[in-house]
Scaffold this motif. Structure first.
Motif, PDB file in Angstrom:
ATOM      1  N   VAL A  19       0.852  -1.182   0.000  1.00  0.00           N
ATOM      2  CA  VAL A  19       0.000   0.000   0.000  1.00  0.00           C
ATOM      3  C   VAL A  19       0.889   1.233   0.000  1.00  0.00           C
ATOM      4  CG1 VAL A  19      -1.962  -1.127   1.136  1.00  0.00           C
ATOM      5  CG2 VAL A  19      -0.224   0.007   2.520  1.00  0.00           C
ATOM      6  N   PHE A  20       0.443   2.246  -0.739  1.00  0.00           N
ATOM      7  CA  PHE A  20       1.132   3.543  -0.770  1.00  0.00           C
ATOM      8  C   PHE A  20       0.228   4.546  -0.059  1.00  0.00           C
ATOM      9  CE2 PHE A  20       2.816   2.607  -5.373  1.00  0.00           C
ATOM     10  CZ  PHE A  20       3.427   1.449  -4.914  1.00  0.00           C
ATOM     11  N   GLY A  21       0.805   5.395   0.772  1.00  0.00           N
ATOM     12  CA  GLY A  21      -0.035   6.397   1.403  1.00  0.00           C
ATOM     13  C   GLY A  21       0.726   7.257   2.391  1.00  0.00           C
ATOM     14  N   TRP A  22      -0.050   7.921   3.248  1.00  0.00           N
ATOM     15  CA  TRP A  22       0.508   8.826   4.253  1.00  0.00           C
ATOM     16  C   TRP A  22       0.253   8.260   5.644  1.00  0.00           C
ATOM     17  CZ3 TRP A  22      -1.547  10.429  -0.298  1.00  0.00           C
ATOM     18  CH2 TRP A  22      -0.779  11.338  -1.058  1.00  0.00           C
ATOM     19  N   VAL A  23       1.154   8.552   6.540  1.00  0.00           N
ATOM     20  CA  VAL A  23       0.975   8.137   7.928  1.00  0.00           C
ATOM     21  C   VAL A  23      -0.097   9.011   8.552  1.00  0.00           C
ATOM     22  CG1 VAL A  23       2.053   7.958  10.191  1.00  0.00           C
ATOM     23  CG2 VAL A  23       3.338   7.317   8.135  1.00  0.00           C
ATOM     24  N   HIS A  24      -1.198   8.389   8.918  1.00  0.00           N
ATOM     25  CA  HIS A  24      -2.311   9.144   9.516  1.00  0.00           C
ATOM     26  C   HIS A  24      -2.060   9.372  11.009  1.00  0.00           C
ATOM     27  CE1 HIS A  24      -6.322  10.782   9.526  1.00  0.00           C
ATOM     28  NE2 HIS A  24      -6.683   9.977  10.509  1.00  0.00           N
ATOM     29  N   THR A  25      -1.810   8.297  11.728  1.00  0.00           N
ATOM     30  CA  THR A  25      -1.457   8.405  13.155  1.00  0.00           C
ATOM     31  C   THR A  25      -0.467   7.298  13.512  1.00  0.00           C
ATOM     32  OG1 THR A  25      -3.354   7.032  13.820  1.00  0.00           O
ATOM     33  CG2 THR A  25      -3.661   9.427  13.874  1.00  0.00           C
ATOM     34  N   LEU A  26       0.247   7.520  14.606  1.00  0.00           N
ATOM     35  CA  LEU A  26       1.220   6.556  15.127  1.00  0.00           C
ATOM     36  C   LEU A  26       0.908   6.279  16.591  1.00  0.00           C
ATOM     37  CD1 LEU A  26       4.131   8.554  13.637  1.00  0.00           C
ATOM     38  CD2 LEU A  26       4.012   6.099  13.202  1.00  0.00           C
ATOM     39  N   ARG A  27       0.864   4.985  16.962  1.00  0.00           N
ATOM     40  CA  ARG A  27       0.780   4.603  18.386  1.00  0.00           C
ATOM     41  C   ARG A  27       1.915   3.607  18.625  1.00  0.00           C
ATOM     42  NH1 ARG A  27      -3.532   1.673  20.021  1.00  0.00           N
ATOM     43  NH2 ARG A  27      -4.246   1.202  17.908  1.00  0.00           N
ATOM     44  N   ARG A  30       4.963  -0.010  24.058  1.00  0.00           N
ATOM     45  CA  ARG A  30       6.174  -0.709  24.515  1.00  0.00           C
ATOM     46  C   ARG A  30       6.359  -2.052  23.818  1.00  0.00           C
ATOM     47  NH1 ARG A  30       7.491  -3.933  29.014  1.00  0.00           N
ATOM     48  NH2 ARG A  30       5.329  -3.866  29.721  1.00  0.00           N
ATOM     49  N   ARG A  31       5.257  -2.749  23.566  1.00  0.00           N
ATOM     50  CA  ARG A  31       5.353  -4.068  22.948  1.00  0.00           C
ATOM     51  C   ARG A  31       4.924  -4.075  21.471  1.00  0.00           C
ATOM     52  NH1 ARG A  31       6.015  -8.123  26.669  1.00  0.00           N
ATOM     53  NH2 ARG A  31       5.673  -7.556  28.861  1.00  0.00           N
ATOM     54  N   MET A  32       4.020  -3.177  21.119  1.00  0.00           N
ATOM     55  CA  MET A  32       3.459  -3.175  19.765  1.00  0.00           C
ATOM     56  C   MET A  32       3.567  -1.779  19.150  1.00  0.00           C
ATOM     57  SD  MET A  32       2.254  -6.288  19.243  1.00  0.00           S
ATOM     58  CE  MET A  32       1.064  -6.105  17.926  1.00  0.00           C
ATOM     59  N   GLN A  33       3.678  -1.768  17.837  1.00  0.00           N
ATOM     60  CA  GLN A  33       3.633  -0.520  17.076  1.00  0.00           C
ATOM     61  C   GLN A  33       2.411  -0.559  16.161  1.00  0.00           C
ATOM     62  OE1 GLN A  33       7.556  -1.115  15.328  1.00  0.00           O
ATOM     63  NE2 GLN A  33       8.258   0.786  16.284  1.00  0.00           N
ATOM     64  N   PHE A  34       1.592   0.482  16.234  1.00  0.00           N
ATOM     65  CA  PHE A  34       0.396   0.596  15.385  1.00  0.00           C
ATOM     66  C   PHE A  34       0.542   1.862  14.534  1.00  0.00           C
ATOM     67  CE2 PHE A  34      -0.935  -1.574  19.259  1.00  0.00           C
ATOM     68  CZ  PHE A  34      -1.553  -2.708  18.753  1.00  0.00           C
ATOM     69  N   VAL A  35       0.449   1.702  13.243  1.00  0.00           N
ATOM     70  CA  VAL A  35       0.544   2.834  12.320  1.00  0.00           C
ATOM     71  C   VAL A  35      -0.667   2.793  11.401  1.00  0.00           C
ATOM     72  CG1 VAL A  35       1.886   3.959  10.505  1.00  0.00           C
ATOM     73  CG2 VAL A  35       3.065   2.759  12.380  1.00  0.00           C
ATOM     74  N   LEU A  36      -1.416   3.884  11.353  1.00  0.00           N
ATOM     75  CA  LEU A  36      -2.524   3.989  10.409  1.00  0.00           C
ATOM     76  C   LEU A  36      -2.022   4.656   9.143  1.00  0.00           C
ATOM     77  CD1 LEU A  36      -5.575   5.047  12.626  1.00  0.00           C
ATOM     78  CD2 LEU A  36      -4.741   2.751  12.069  1.00  0.00           C
ATOM     79  N   VAL A  37      -2.221   3.973   8.017  1.00  0.00           N
ATOM     80  CA  VAL A  37      -1.780   4.476   6.720  1.00  0.00           C
ATOM     81  C   VAL A  37      -3.008   4.794   5.881  1.00  0.00           C
ATOM     82  CG1 VAL A  37      -0.504   3.950   4.607  1.00  0.00           C
ATOM     83  CG2 VAL A  37       0.374   3.183   6.829  1.00  0.00           C
ATOM     84  N   ARG A  38      -3.015   5.992   5.301  1.00  0.00           N
ATOM     85  CA  ARG A  38      -4.184   6.510   4.576  1.00  0.00           C
ATOM     86  C   ARG A  38      -3.842   6.751   3.111  1.00  0.00           C
ATOM     87  NH1 ARG A  38      -3.977  11.152   6.627  1.00  0.00           N
ATOM     88  NH2 ARG A  38      -3.170  12.136   4.734  1.00  0.00           N
ATOM     89  N   ASP A  39      -4.686   6.246   2.229  1.00  0.00           N
ATOM     90  CA  ASP A  39      -4.612   6.669   0.834  1.00  0.00           C
ATOM     91  C   ASP A  39      -5.935   7.319   0.458  1.00  0.00           C
ATOM     92  OD1 ASP A  39      -6.463   4.658   0.252  1.00  0.00           O
ATOM     93  OD2 ASP A  39      -4.987   3.309  -0.667  1.00  0.00           O
ATOM     94  N   HIS A  40      -6.146   7.625  -0.829  1.00  0.00           N
ATOM     95  CA  HIS A  40      -7.345   8.367  -1.212  1.00  0.00           C
ATOM     96  C   HIS A  40      -8.612   7.526  -1.150  1.00  0.00           C
ATOM     97  CE1 HIS A  40      -6.206   6.371  -4.966  1.00  0.00           C
ATOM     98  NE2 HIS A  40      -7.459   6.524  -5.350  1.00  0.00           N
TER      99      HIS A  40
END
Length: 435
Positions: A19-27, A30-40
């Motif tokens: 997927v190609f897009g922009w980082v919407h939010t980052l969480r 300590r144990r997990m990384q959550f990244v929301l990626v947004r496209d159109h």
């Protein structure tokens, strides 16, 4: 690996996609990384358990900032616990295409003018992109109807050698060794095409108005939708065409974007019943004055408050959001509007109001050369600057009529937006020439 849009991820559960897009939010926990990626087309959650020192994905996510451009390759997993579509991507590779500077210049609390200063960032909002998608559908539907009914789409000049109509409210521009003017309207050129034997003319293009207006529905440059129809018996034919066009527009928008519009704007889009209600200006004024309203200066015309009140009366009586106001007095209409045979003080003209806002002005045009000259003189206009326009009526021009519609106003009302600024890609007003 080819790109997969977030809207299509459901069809790729268990597969590896990019997927190609922009980082919407980052969480970054300590144990997990959550990244929301947004496209159109939507947003997806990317979930990565930290791998410790030497984990390139963990390091990449730690370096990210909001609105960075990324490419994420990973496996699509069915995850019912994820509110965002019930899917997530488990990343296998992260490519940072362009890192955004930390500290964005706008956020959800920014005012409209500040957002316009950073319009390219503002456009990344799903709601802002939906406006542009709806605009595309609106124009496609308009062209669809025009093509079905035999219209020829033209592109008229926007540089004019003489100021159109009265010469007021036009922008002057330097043109080599003389002055040119930005077109207020393609009106004269549409009629030239009719005189040239093109029976039905259609255009979507820029319009320029040097009006120092600061209302929510005015702009100095906007997109106009213009129509002209030859060999008409009456202006009713023009109004009927516009009804059919707008019915198709709202039908297409409801089909393609109805759910998204409800989600982002809380508006239910429905196709209007045909025909639209009609009311003469004389009747409208009488009804409004009975409620205590009167136009500024006592003019026989509607001001914005009168338009809103009239729309409320029509909605109550007919249950309709549209209304044609017809038969405007000649005193408040241009010289080229046709006057009723039995009442020369009244023109065969109309405005279309939607939700209390004027979106269209139209009329049957005067096609007789001598009458046009007389009516221009009555308005105190010199004939010499109009010579090329008037020449079109010296050699046999058919009856005709048409209208001009503001695309931005249609979008503003359709989506319930507070201002034309939010219905325009890049707004232009008396104090705004950037970005």
């Amino acid at each position: 690996m080819p790109r997969t849009l977030t809207a299509d991820l459901r069809a790729h559960v268990g597969e590896s996609v990019t997927v190609f897009g922009w980082v919407h939010t980052l969480r970054l926990q300590r144990r997990m990384q959550f990244v929301l990626v947004r496209d159109h087309t939507g947003t997806v959650q990317v979930t990565h358990p930290r791998g410790g020192e030497g984990d390139p994905i963990e390091a990449a996510f730690e370096s990210l900032t909001a609105e960075s451009a990324v490419k994420i390759t990973g496996r699509v997993v069915d995850a019912p616990q994820v509110k965002l579509g019930g899917l997530e991507i488990v990343p296998e590779r992260v490519e940072i295409v362009a890192l955004a500077e930390a500290g964005l210049p706008i956020d959800e609390h920014s005012g409209p003018d500040h957002r316009l200063d950073w319009r390219f960032l503002d456009l990344r909002r799903p709601a802002a992109q939906l406006v542009m998608a709806v605009q595309t559908t609106v124009e496609q539907a308009m062209r669809e109807v025009a093509a079905e009914e035999g219209f020829t789409e033209l592109h008229t000049p926007k540089l004019m050698g003489t100021a159109s109509e009265s010469g007021a409210e036009v922008f002057e521009v330097g043109y080599f060794d003389r002055t040119a003017y930005l077109a207020q309207s393609p009106q004269f050129y549409k009629q030239m095409a009719i005189a040239g034997g093109i029976d039905r003319v259609f255009e979507i293009g820029p319009v320029f108005r040097a009006e120092p207006s600061f209302t929510s529905r005015h702009a100095t440059e906007f997109t106009g939708v213009d129509v002209e129809i030859a060999w008409i018996e009456d202006v009713e034919e023009v109004m009927a065409f516009e009804e059919r066009m707008l019915h198709r527009v709202l039908t297409r928008v409801a089909e393609r974007h109805g759910e998204a519009i409800r989600e982002h704007f809380g508006v239910q889009v429905t196709a209007p019943a045909l025909p639209f209600p009609r009311i003469t200006m004389a009747d409208a004024l009488a009804r409004l004055r009975a409620t205590g309203w009167d136009a500024e200066g006592g003019r026989d015309d509607l001001d914005p408050e009168g338009e809103r009140r009239l729309a409320a009366l029509v909605a109550e009586e007919y249950g309709h959001a549209f209304v044609y106001v017809t038969d405007y007095p000649a005193a408040v209409r241009p010289f080229y509007h046709h006057r009723r045979a039995g009442d020369p003080g009244v023109t065969a003209s109309f405005d279309l109001l939607w939700k209390g806002v004027e979106i269209t002005t139209g009329a049957q045009r005067e096609h007789r050369y001598e009458v046009l000259c007389t009516q221009a003189r009555e308005k105190g206009m010199e004939l010499a600057p109009l010579a090329q326009y008037l020449d079109c009526f010296r050699y046999g021009t058919p009856t005709h009529g048409g209208f001009g519609l503001g695309l931005g106003r249609v979008l503003m009302l359709l989506l319930g937006l507070p201002s034309l600024r939010e219905a325009t890609f890049l707004f232009r007003g008396p104090h705004r020439l950037t970005p």
